[in-house]
Design an enzyme around this catalytic site. Structure first.
Site, short mmCIF file in Angstrom:
data_model
loop_
_atom_site.label_atom_id
_atom_site.label_comp_id
_atom_site.label_asym_id
_atom_site.label_seq_id
_atom_site.Cartn_x
_atom_site.Cartn_y
_atom_site.Cartn_z
NE ARG A 168 -1.61 -1.90 3.41
CZ ARG A 168 -0.93 -3.03 3.54
NH1 ARG A 168 0.35 -2.99 3.90
NH2 ARG A 168 -1.49 -4.18 3.29
CG ASP A 195 6.57 -5.72 8.04
OD1 ASP A 195 7.27 -6.30 8.88
OD2 ASP A 195 5.97 -6.32 7.12
#
Length: 483
Positions: free
Chosen positions: A16, A238
């Protein structure tokens, strides 16, 4: 003052691009682009299509900059351990291998013959996973690929290099390679030499918040960016970014960053390198601001997504919301399995492997699809609760609440069962914790916000109200005997 920054957040199943609007009393995310990501099977094994991934990132950034021309910074985070080898022309020597490829199977024992597992743990502090970067590099050495490599870049650093022309390795992600010293936080030259790896391919290490560089002129022109737009290193693993954005208002918390994997642990000031820690397979990964992410990997929602993929391969359309509702309605006791069993690591035929796991042990196989899903969720909750208890015991940290962030925070059944099995309240959300942590580090680097992780988390807590799942049992905390 509120500033706009762009976050590129790449997961193992999707990616994203988001714009973060951040100020001292403001935190908002604006979704710009979402796209699928997944393995590609080639003649020599399982790879990532990182070239296509990069083109989708550029397209998303172009839209972000068009809609928000005031963007001053871009940050990139992604999954850990995987990398590209670049040749003398700075072009990849092929698409990066996927960590689920089985090429490292023969490298684990060979590597341990050089450096014993206990010695390796004392050097890098990492849990044993057969796909850790050092085993992948051993496979590249055996194949001859390293002989042609000029540099080595982890996935988020690779994309940053393509955007800026500057090659660095952000420290939190580099810590997952197994080649960074747990004692110094620098590349472990002695270990690299013992393993026969070329030291020259490893780039300069930088901390989250470091300015990597301005966009290359050709990239800036393509994206429609101004001359002052830079790439900023964030917690590029992440999970490191996700932990930044935990909306914690106290320090006695455990976290579960739940997506394809479930990363379960606590945040510490120092590493735990005991033999008990090694045998429990807990890892000491680098966090933002020098913190330690002391955690254990659980297989995560991969078990569920691969099962759904199995059913959809038969031509069915699966509604996950309906499937989870049916699983929640199951009243019969369902058997559970070991969600950490490496048999579930590879893609394909997940439901068949789960059923085989039960048959091999003489345990009743779940009879319906709803029972299989309930078994998966129960098994994950049990693994999460066990890892939280172990993290508290091994670290000596008192844990009174669990923050569950990421995509799994939307799974109410998983959240409730984790609360029930742990005996602790589970605070679910935010879903986009990784992107939030990404943009907060950028905003701090720009001087828009200030302070340590507690200050950044206070911004998240003010902007986001988690959903609370109370346990049905009587336990209210998990406390180490040494706490």
């Amino acid at each position: 003052m509120t500033e706009a920054v762009a976050a590129v957040d790449l997961g193992a199943t999707s990616g994203r691009v988001m714009v973060g609007h951040v100020g001292p009393n403001d935190l908002r995310l604006e979704p710009i682009a979402r796209f699928a990501n997944g393995p590609v099977r080639a003649a020599d094994g399982l790879h990532w299509d990182v070239s296509t991934l990069y083109s989708r990132v550029r397209a998303g950034l172009s839209v972000a900059l068009q809609q928000n021309p005031g963007i001053r910074s871009i940050g990139i985070d992604a999954w850990a351990v995987d990398y590209a080898l670049l040749g003398g022309d700075n072009q990849p020597l092929g698409e990066p291998f996927h960590y689920r490829d089985d090429r490292t199977a023969s490298e684990v024992d060979a590597t341990h013959a050089i450096v014993a597992p206990a010695d390796l743990y004392r050097a890098n502090g990492l849990q044993h996973l057969p796909f850790n970067t050092l085993f992948q590099l051993a496979a590249d050495r055996r194949s001859g690929a390293l002989a042609h490599a000029r540099s080595f870049l982890l996935i988020p650093d690779l994309l940053g290099f393509w955007l800026t022309g500057t090659a660095v390795a952000e420290r939190s992600n580099a810590s997952t390679t197994g080649l960074v010293s747990v004692a110094t936080g620098e590349w472990d030259d002695a270990l690299i030499a013992r393993l026969g790896l070329p030291r020259g391919i490893f780039p300069r290490l930088v901390d989250a918040g470091t300015r990597v560089g301005a966009l290359l002129p050709t990239v800036a022109a393509e994206l429609g960016a101004g001359p002052d737009v830079v790439v900023t290193a964030v917690g590029s693993h992440d999970t490191a970014s996700a932990v930044v954005a935990i909306p914690a208002t106290r320090d006695d918390f455990a976290y579960i960053s739940c997506g394809t994997w479930g990363l379960v642990g606590v945040e510490l000031e120092r590493s735990i390198l005991s033999e008990a820690s090694r045998l429990a397979n807990f890892t000491n990964e680098g966090g933002v601001d020098g913190r330690v992410r002391y955690l254990h990997n659980v297989m995560g929602l991969w078990l569920l997504s691969e099962s759904v993929r199995d059913w959809e391969a038969d031509g069915e359309s699966i509604d996950l919301t309906d499937l989870l509702a049916a699983a929640a309605a199951v009243t019969a006791t369902v058997p559970t399995f070991d969600a950490n069993d490496p048999i579930f690591l590879a893609p394909g035929d997940m439901t068949g492997r789960i059923e085989a796991w039960f048959r091999e042990r003489g345990i009743r196989v779940p009879e319906s699809r709803a029972e299989i899903v309930r078994s998966i969720v129960e098994s994950l909750a049990a693994a999460f609760a066990g890892a939280v208890a172990s993290a508290a015991e091994l670290s000596g940290k008192t844990v009174s609440v669990i923050h569950l962030v990421g995509g799994g925070s939307q799974n109410s059944l998983l959240c409730q069962l984790t609360a029930d099995r742990s005996g602790l309240p589970v605070l679910a959300g935010p879903v986009e914790a990784t992107a939030m942590g990404n943009v907060l580090i950028q905003a701090r680097a720009l001087g828009v916000v200030s302070g340590g992780l507690e200050s950044l988390r206070a911004i998240v807590a003010a902007a986001f109200q988690p959903t609370v799942f109370q346990p049905t049992g009587s336990r209210t905390s998990v406390t180490s005997a040494r706490a």
